[in-house]
Design a protein around this motif. Structure first.
Motif, mmCIF file in Angstrom:
data_model
loop_
_atom_site.group_PDB
_atom_site.id
_atom_site.type_symbol
_atom_site.label_atom_id
_atom_site.label_comp_id
_atom_site.label_asym_id
_atom_site.label_seq_id
_atom_site.Cartn_x
_atom_site.Cartn_y
_atom_site.Cartn_z
ATOM 1 N N SER A 75 -15.529 7.214 -4.869
ATOM 2 C CA SER A 75 -15.248 6.117 -5.813
ATOM 3 C C SER A 75 -13.754 5.850 -5.944
ATOM 4 O O SER A 75 -13.230 5.683 -7.049
ATOM 5 N N LEU A 76 -13.072 5.820 -4.806
ATOM 6 C CA LEU A 76 -11.643 5.545 -4.800
ATOM 7 C C LEU A 76 -11.398 4.124 -5.292
ATOM 8 O O LEU A 76 -12.042 3.180 -4.837
ATOM 9 N N LYS A 77 -10.475 3.999 -6.241
ATOM 10 C CA LYS A 77 -10.203 2.702 -6.853
ATOM 11 C C LYS A 77 -8.746 2.295 -6.623
ATOM 12 O O LYS A 77 -7.891 3.135 -6.370
ATOM 13 N N SER A 78 -8.510 1.018 -6.751
ATOM 14 C CA SER A 78 -7.165 0.477 -6.628
ATOM 15 C C SER A 78 -6.241 1.176 -7.624
ATOM 16 O O SER A 78 -6.613 1.418 -8.774
ATOM 17 N N GLY A 79 -5.048 1.521 -7.164
ATOM 18 C CA GLY A 79 -4.075 2.174 -8.032
ATOM 19 C C GLY A 79 -4.125 3.695 -7.995
ATOM 20 O O GLY A 79 -3.203 4.350 -8.451
ATOM 21 N N GLU A 80 -5.210 4.255 -7.460
ATOM 22 C CA GLU A 80 -5.307 5.712 -7.358
ATOM 23 C C GLU A 80 -4.499 6.183 -6.146
ATOM 24 O O GLU A 80 -4.048 5.384 -5.339
ATOM 25 N N HIS A 81 -4.341 7.497 -6.041
ATOM 26 C CA HIS A 81 -3.566 8.073 -4.942
ATOM 27 C C HIS A 81 -4.456 8.989 -4.122
ATOM 28 O O HIS A 81 -5.101 9.867 -4.660
ATOM 29 N N PHE A 82 -4.452 8.786 -2.817
ATOM 30 C CA PHE A 82 -5.262 9.548 -1.872
ATOM 31 C C PHE A 82 -4.346 10.397 -1.008
ATOM 32 O O PHE A 82 -3.339 9.918 -0.500
ATOM 33 N N TYR A 83 -4.679 11.675 -0.851
ATOM 34 C CA TYR A 83 -3.923 12.579 0.019
ATOM 35 C C TYR A 83 -4.805 12.997 1.188
ATOM 36 O O TYR A 83 -5.940 13.407 0.986
ATOM 37 N N ASP A 84 -4.250 12.911 2.392
ATOM 38 C CA ASP A 84 -4.956 13.341 3.590
ATOM 39 C C ASP A 84 -4.182 14.499 4.203
ATOM 40 O O ASP A 84 -3.080 14.318 4.717
#
Length: 83
Positions: A16-25
């Motif tokens: 449920s990734l949303k706009s404005g959130e931060h994703f780390y790979d």
């Protein structure tokens, strides 16, 4: 060969990734997930990659997809990163 885009998209939808959130790979490979996060989910993306070739590929890919402002990749061991 990295994870197929279809599977990445499914995982991001399940998260449920949303706009404005931060994703780390952590081990971002060729950067396809970083580009997808930036372009399709309008979220910030940060990746860490140790292999020079894939790091450069990721940088070029994010530039060519016009998302280098939102998708950052670092040539660094994620164990040493301040996340």
């Amino acid at each position: 060969m990295g994870t197929p885009k279809k599977k990445i998209r499914r995982a991001l939808n399940l998260a449920s990734l949303k706009s404005g959130e931060h994703f780390y790979d952590l081990g971002s490979g060729d950067g396809r997930s970083l580009v997808m996060v930036a372009k399709e989910f309008q979220a910030k993306a940060t990746g860490f990659e140790l292999w020079h070739f894939l790091y450069l590929w990721s940088k070029i890919s994010s530039f060519l997809h016009h998302c280098s402002n939102q998708a950052k990749v670092y040539w660094k061991n994620f164990y040493e990163a301040d996340i």
